[in-house]
Structures are given as structure tokens and as C-alpha cells.
Scaffold this motif. Structure first.
Motif, PDB file in Angstrom:
ATOM      1  N   PRO A  47      16.727   9.964  27.079  1.00 53.73           N
ATOM      2  CA  PRO A  47      16.542   9.095  28.252  1.00 53.73           C
ATOM      3  C   PRO A  47      17.777   9.033  29.144  1.00 53.73           C
ATOM      4  N   HIS A  48      18.954   9.160  28.555  1.00 48.80           N
ATOM      5  CA  HIS A  48      20.206   9.127  29.320  1.00 48.80           C
ATOM      6  C   HIS A  48      20.370  10.417  30.128  1.00 48.80           C
ATOM      7  N   HIS A  49      19.952  11.522  29.518  1.00 48.55           N
ATOM      8  CA  HIS A  49      19.979  12.814  30.200  1.00 48.55           C
ATOM      9  C   HIS A  49      19.013  12.800  31.379  1.00 48.55           C
ATOM     10  N   ALA A  50      17.808  12.286  31.151  1.00 45.37           N
ATOM     11  CA  ALA A  50      16.813  12.212  32.229  1.00 45.37           C
ATOM     12  C   ALA A  50      17.315  11.337  33.373  1.00 45.37           C
ATOM     13  N   ALA A  51      17.974  10.235  33.039  1.00 46.45           N
ATOM     14  CA  ALA A  51      18.530   9.357  34.080  1.00 46.45           C
ATOM     15  C   ALA A  51      19.596  10.074  34.884  1.00 46.45           C
ATOM     16  N   PRO A  98      38.997   7.221  32.654  1.00 45.50           N
ATOM     17  CA  PRO A  98      38.540   8.002  31.501  1.00 45.50           C
ATOM     18  C   PRO A  98      38.253   7.103  30.298  1.00 45.50           C
ATOM     19  N   PRO A  99      37.393   7.582  29.413  1.00 44.45           N
ATOM     20  CA  PRO A  99      37.154   6.836  28.172  1.00 44.45           C
ATOM     21  C   PRO A  99      38.290   7.066  27.189  1.00 44.45           C
ATOM     22  N   GLN A 100      38.366   6.208  26.201  1.00 44.33           N
ATOM     23  CA  GLN A 100      39.222   6.487  25.053  1.00 44.33           C
ATOM     24  C   GLN A 100      38.529   7.570  24.241  1.00 44.33           C
ATOM     25  N   MET A 108      31.851  16.436  24.925  1.00 44.75           N
ATOM     26  CA  MET A 108      31.744  17.834  25.343  1.00 44.75           C
ATOM     27  C   MET A 108      30.301  18.326  25.329  1.00 44.75           C
ATOM     28  N   TYR A 109      29.479  17.779  24.450  1.00 45.37           N
ATOM     29  CA  TYR A 109      28.063  18.146  24.417  1.00 45.37           C
ATOM     30  C   TYR A 109      27.432  17.941  25.796  1.00 45.37           C
ATOM     31  N   VAL A 110      27.787  16.844  26.437  1.00 43.60           N
ATOM     32  CA  VAL A 110      27.244  16.548  27.766  1.00 43.60           C
ATOM     33  C   VAL A 110      27.771  17.559  28.782  1.00 43.60           C
ATOM     34  N   LEU A 111      29.072  17.820  28.765  1.00 39.68           N
ATOM     35  CA  LEU A 111      29.667  18.738  29.725  1.00 39.68           C
ATOM     36  C   LEU A 111      29.193  20.173  29.514  1.00 39.68           C
ATOM     37  N   GLU A 112      29.112  20.576  28.252  1.00 37.83           N
ATOM     38  CA  GLU A 112      28.666  21.939  27.958  1.00 37.83           C
ATOM     39  C   GLU A 112      27.194  22.114  28.313  1.00 37.83           C
ATOM     40  N   GLY A 113      26.384  21.113  28.028  1.00 37.23           N
ATOM     41  CA  GLY A 113      24.964  21.182  28.379  1.00 37.23           C
ATOM     42  C   GLY A 113      24.762  21.266  29.883  1.00 37.23           C
ATOM     43  N   ALA A 114      25.607  20.556  30.629  1.00 34.69           N
ATOM     44  CA  ALA A 114      25.500  20.588  32.087  1.00 34.69           C
ATOM     45  C   ALA A 114      25.753  21.992  32.626  1.00 34.69           C
ATOM     46  N   THR A 115      26.536  22.768  31.907  1.00 32.30           N
ATOM     47  CA  THR A 115      26.829  24.136  32.349  1.00 32.30           C
ATOM     48  C   THR A 115      25.566  24.985  32.356  1.00 32.30           C
ATOM     49  N   THR A 169      28.912   9.066  27.472  1.00 36.37           N
ATOM     50  CA  THR A 169      29.305   9.978  28.550  1.00 36.37           C
ATOM     51  C   THR A 169      28.208  10.070  29.604  1.00 36.37           C
ATOM     52  N   PHE A 170      26.962  10.199  29.167  1.00 31.31           N
ATOM     53  CA  PHE A 170      25.855  10.193  30.128  1.00 31.31           C
ATOM     54  C   PHE A 170      25.846   8.887  30.923  1.00 31.31           C
ATOM     55  N   ASP A 171      26.017   7.766  30.236  1.00 34.99           N
ATOM     56  CA  ASP A 171      25.985   6.469  30.913  1.00 34.99           C
ATOM     57  C   ASP A 171      27.144   6.318  31.902  1.00 34.99           C
ATOM     58  N   ARG A 172      28.321   6.782  31.519  1.00 38.27           N
ATOM     59  CA  ARG A 172      29.467   6.740  32.435  1.00 38.27           C
ATOM     60  C   ARG A 172      29.207   7.619  33.661  1.00 38.27           C
ATOM     61  N   PHE A 173      28.637   8.780  33.427  1.00 41.29           N
ATOM     62  CA  PHE A 173      28.327   9.688  34.524  1.00 41.29           C
ATOM     63  C   PHE A 173      27.318   9.050  35.482  1.00 41.29           C
TER      64      PHE A 173
END
Length: 195
Positions: A17-21, A97-99, A110-117, A180-184
Motif C-alpha cells: 500500500p505504501h508503494h502504491a501511494a 534524513p532518517p537515522q 535501499m529496497y525502496v531505492l533499488e526497486g525505484a530503479t 522510506t516509502f512514507d517519508r518519500f
């Protein structure tokens, strides 16, 4: 007890759901309407990626998983794209940035950033078709890894599976990815429609 080796499907389920958002918030139709809107998007992404990658780069242990963080950094592409578009990165705000207290937390982010690629390949084609920017001029970020996208994603997924050996580590990775998705999403939302 969580069965070992299921981190990939748990990540996908836990972040869905966070990815879809995030995809909805990205609103490519609007953000690729013209070069000004595109530059605003690149600036916003730069403000998100630079501090996050800086925090991720301070974490130790990637090499033990056969990952080279420097090879996966993409913020410099955003800086270069902004230069091609006639903007300096310091013109745009920076996201706090997050801690990142551990390698597990870093891998979740990184899962979020790599998936975005992966999605970047499709966006790169859209940018070129609509605005004329190419990986060589103004669209390097969305074309990150070039023809190595699949291999880089496979290597990252393998590293996640090798690292996530306990239920606690799996939870840590998933929580960091969701955060990370929520911050984005919040970061994009806070930009409004300002150029």
C-alpha cells in the motif's frame, strides 16, 4: 515463527500500500507535462536522495553481502541532471534524513531505492518521448544502471535473502522500507505544485 527465506515476499506484501501511494503521489502525467515541472521533480528527488544516500553510505557491512554501496548511489545523477536542466541542487530544499542505525535498516531503505530503479526504465522512455531528455542529457537518474538494471536488482535481492536470517531482522528491514516509502510520500506531498 517466521519462516526463513521469505523476506522478499514479506517485503512486497508489507510495503504494497505504501508503494502504491508513492506511485500515485509521483503523478507522472503532471510532473512530465513540461520541462519546468520535470526540473521541479528532479530537484525534489535530489533533495530526498542526497541526504538519504549520505546516511546510508555511513553504514558498514555492505561488502560482506557482496554489495558496493558506491556502485548503487544515484544522487550524483540527479545533480548532473539538474545541471543539464540549468539548475543548481542547492536551489532545492533538502529532506531531513532518517537515522540509519544498522545494516538491516539500511537494506530496508535501499529496497525502496533499488526497486525505484526498475521503474526508472519506463520513466526514462517517457521523459525522452515527451520532453526530449536522454540518459546522456538530463535523464541520467531514471536510466541508472543502464542495461545492468536486472542484474543489479537480482544481486540486491540475493543479498537481502542472505542477510534476513531471523524474524527480528526481517521486521527491521520491512519497517525501514515502509518508513522510506512514507517519508518519500510526505516529501513529495510537501512540495505541492511549486516549480
Amino acid at each position: 515463527m517466521i519462516a526463513h527465506g521469505r523476506i522478499l515476499e514479506r517485503l512486497k506484501e508489507g510495503t504494497a500500500p505504501h508503494h502504491a501511494a508513492a506511485e500515485q503521489r509521483l503523478d507522472l502525467e503532471n510532473r512530465l507535462r513540461d520541462s519546468s515541472a520535470y526540473a521541479a521533480l528532479i530537484g525534489r528527488l535530489c533533495g530526498f536522495y542526497r541526504p538519504l544516500e549520505s546516511a546510508l553510505g555511513r553504514v558498514r557491512g555492505y561488502e560482506e553481502l557482496d554489495l558496493r554501496f558506491s556502485e548503487r548511489s544515484k544522487a550524483h545523477h540527479l545533480v548532473n541532471d539538474l545541471a543539464e536542466l540549468g539548475h543548481a541542487p542547492d536551489r532545492f530544499p533538502i529532506c531531513p534524513p532518517p537515522q540509519v542505525p544498522s545494516l538491516g535498516d539500511a537494506l530496508g531503505r535501499m529496497y525502496v531505492l533499488e526497486g525505484a530503479t526498475l521503474g526508472g526504465r519506463m520513466i526514462s522512455r517517457m521523459v525522452e518521448a515527451r520532453l526530449g531528455f536522454t540518459p546522456e542529457r538530463g535523464c541520467a537518474f531514471f536510466a541508472s544502471y543502464g542495461d545492468r538494471v536486472g542484474a543489479m536488482w537480482t544481486a540486491f535481492r540475493s543479498a537481502l535473502v542472505r542477510f534476513a536470517t531471523t524474524p527480528e531482522v526481517e521486521r527491521e528491514i520491512i519497517v525501514a522500507a515502509v518508513d522510506t516509502f512514507d517519508r518519500f510520500n510526505s516529501w513529495l506531498a510537501s512540495a505541492g505544485e511549486r516549480p
